[in-house]
Structure formats: C-alpha cells, structure tokens
Design a protein around this motif. Structure first.
Motif, PDB file in Angstrom:
ATOM      1  N   VAL A  64       0.840  -1.204   0.000  1.00 17.84           N
ATOM      2  CA  VAL A  64       0.000   0.000   0.000  1.00 17.84           C
ATOM      3  C   VAL A  64       0.870   1.248   0.000  1.00 17.84           C
ATOM      4  N   ALA A  65       1.930   1.234   0.793  1.00 14.31           N
ATOM      5  CA  ALA A  65       2.842   2.386   0.860  1.00 14.31           C
ATOM      6  C   ALA A  65       3.488   2.647  -0.496  1.00 14.31           C
ATOM      7  N   TYR A  66       3.897   1.574  -1.197  1.00 11.92           N
ATOM      8  CA  TYR A  66       4.516   1.731  -2.518  1.00 11.92           C
ATOM      9  C   TYR A  66       3.547   2.396  -3.499  1.00 11.92           C
ATOM     10  N   VAL A  67       2.310   1.892  -3.530  1.00 17.23           N
ATOM     11  CA  VAL A  67       1.310   2.447  -4.450  1.00 17.23           C
ATOM     12  C   VAL A  67       0.963   3.886  -4.064  1.00 17.23           C
ATOM     13  N   GLN A  68       0.805   4.127  -2.778  1.00 18.33           N
ATOM     14  CA  GLN A  68       0.452   5.462  -2.292  1.00 18.33           C
ATOM     15  C   GLN A  68       1.529   6.487  -2.661  1.00 18.33           C
ATOM     16  N   HIS A  69       2.784   6.167  -2.368  1.00 11.46           N
ATOM     17  CA  HIS A  69       3.876   7.096  -2.696  1.00 11.46           C
ATOM     18  C   HIS A  69       4.085   7.195  -4.203  1.00 11.46           C
ATOM     19  N   GLY A  70       3.835   6.093  -4.893  1.00 10.32           N
ATOM     20  CA  GLY A  70       3.944   6.133  -6.354  1.00 10.32           C
ATOM     21  C   GLY A  70       2.937   7.091  -6.968  1.00 10.32           C
ATOM     22  N   MET A  71       1.711   7.085  -6.447  1.00  9.44           N
ATOM     23  CA  MET A  71       0.687   8.003  -6.950  1.00  9.44           C
ATOM     24  C   MET A  71       1.050   9.450  -6.651  1.00  9.44           C
TER      25      MET A  71
END
Length: 308
Positions: free
Chosen positions: A27-34
């Motif tokens: 979730v952190a990867y996707v969140q920061h990626g966005m």
C-alpha cells in the motif's frame, strides 16, 4: 445480547485488519507512487488516479488475462485428445477383465485410476493445471485491495495524519476533482459514479455469460448469479465512499470491460499467442450483440406479460 457481543468482538478485528493493510508495504509503494506521479506530471488528482489505474492494470492484470486465456485453450485442446484415450482405456480394461478375472468393481477402479493418470500426464505435458485458470483473480483482487486502501489512505490522511506530504495530498484532493465531483474527498451525491459502476460490472458479467458457446454448468450459473447480486450491492457501497475511491473503482471496472471485449477478438488473440480452439467465436461481437438483444427482448416480453 449474543449478537451485540459478537459485533463488539468483530469490530476490533476488522479495525486491526484495516490498520495492517493501511500500514503495509504494498500500500505504501502504491500510495507514494501516486503522489510521485502527481508531482512529476502536474496532472490533477482525478487524472492521476485514472492514469495509475490504467498503468497498473496494464502491467499486472492484462498479462495475467492473456496467460489465463492460454491456459483455458490448452485445457480445451487436451480435452479433445481424451475421447481416443478413453476408447483405448476401455478396450484395455475389457481385455484385463478377461485375463485377470477382475470383477466389474475392480475394473472400474483401475479404469478410473488410469484415466486420471492419463489426464494428469496431459496437464503436465501442456503445463496447464486447472488451478491456473484462476490466475487473473489471484492478481486482480490483491491489486484492487491495495490500490483501494492506498487511495483511502490519501483521502483519510493515513497512515500518519501529521505528515506534511499527507496533508498536502489531502488538500490537493479537495481541489483535484472535475465536473460534478470537484472535491474527491467527498461523496458523489449525484450517484453518477456508483450507478455507472453497477452498470459496468453487470455488463462484464453479461458479456462473459453471452460469450460462452456451451451451456453453463450449475456451478457457473450459481457464480454468475452471485456476481450479479454483488454488482448491484456495490452500488450503495460505492455511494458511501469518497468520490476519489469511487472514481478508481469505475476506472478499474471500465478497464476490465475493455479487456474482456479486446480478448474476444480472434485477431487480438492470435497477436498475443492464444491458440485457436473449436469454442472460439469467429465473429464474437456480432454473437454478443445478437445474444444480448435476444435476452433483452425476452426480459421486455416478461415485463409486458406481467403488466398485462
């Protein structure tokens, strides 16, 4: 009292699962990626959500959908070899019954064992275990959950409400909508997205059902009806979540609809290496149009009859 006690017991469990997901690495990867994509491109948040959804689904679910279709065609191809094998096994079993004086029960046991062994050999040869026909769900459901939680985190200032990055993203989301949803942290009071989500999900189910060339099994019929009910239930659920999250769900479902339609095309199937099989529709879109029109007429006739 027991019902209230069970609800009180369940609430902390659900909260704990939500917190674990909210703080998880995917979730952190996707969140920061966005956030990084939004900052790099300068796109408004509504466009960032759509672009991220299309990108992730193209990288994850589209290859899995192609692979799943390849597995399904391999299973169909080896099933075409079975009649000849069955014929040989029946002849061998009849010969063995006479030679070894087997009873009918013993012969049936040996025949079933040999048949299963031959089927397993074909599966190993073609590397197409039936469990692999679920590979798309194995990728799609975790991706849907992870991105949903990531967007919910952005909207809810999670996992750290005091972080400057989270506060900036939240402020931008309140101004990053469009049209009837200028604030992506608020509900879609017009219900346009929730209803659209229900229509798209139902369309996917009906297209999958209409594209079958064989009569569905009882299990397939049960699952089709179950997914129809779930599609309808998703409408009030989508109406109760922030419009930014609902936008993601609609975009993801719209991509799924396009993906299903695209992989019906014989030309596309050959281009991605899906072999031709007898069950493949030569003119899938004409078949879909005819089947869906027939069903619509049947429903209209039922409605007219009930009114009369």
């Amino acid at each position: 009292m027991s019902y209230l006690r069970s609800v009180r017991t369940l609430a902390p469990t659900v909260s704990g699962i939500w917190q674990s997901l909210s703080h998880s690495a995917p979730v952190a990867y996707v969140q920061h990626g966005m956030i990084n994509l939004h900052d790099f491109t300068g796109l408004p948040w509504w466009a960032t959500i759509i672009l991220t959804t299309v990108g992730l689904r193209t990288l994850v679910t589209l290859p899995l959908a192609v692979y799943q279709n390849k597995i399904l065609t391999r299973l169909e191809q080896i099933s075409l070899e079975m009649p000849e094998l069955v014929k040989e096994l029946k002849a061998e079993t009849a010969y063995a019954m006479k030679k070894f004086n087997w009873t009918e029960k013993e012969a049936r046991i040996m025949y079933n064992h040999s048949l299963k062994k031959q089927w397993n050999k074909l599966i190993v040869r073609e590397n197409c275990h039936p469990a692999k026909t679920m590979v798309l769900l194995w990728g799609q459901i975790p991706l849907w959950i992870v991105q949903s939680v990531a967007i919910r985190n952005l909207i809810s200032l999670m996992p750290d409400p005091t972080a400057i990055e989270a506060q900036i993203a939240y402020t931008e989301l309140t101004l990053g909508g469009f049209g009837w949803i200028p604030n992506l942290t608020e509900l879609d009071h017009s219900l346009i997205f929730p209803v659209t989500l229900g229509i798209i999900n139902l369309s996917i189910i009906e297209i999958q059902a209409a594209s079958r060339t064989k009569l569905p099994s009882k299990l397939q019929t049960i699952f089709t009806n179950l997914f129809r009910v779930l599609s309808v239930l998703m409408v009030p659920i989508a109406a109760s979540v922030p419009s930014g999250l609902c936008l993601y769900w609609v975009t993801s479902s719209a991509y799924g609809l396009g993906q299903n339609l695209l992989l019906l095309s014989p030309r596309v199937r050959r281009a991605v290496g899906i072999p031709i099989v007898p069950s493949e529709l030569t003119q899938p879109y004409q078949h879909l149009r005819h089947t869906l029109a027939t069903r619509l007429r049947a429903l209209t006739n039922i409605g007219s009859s009930s009114k009369a």
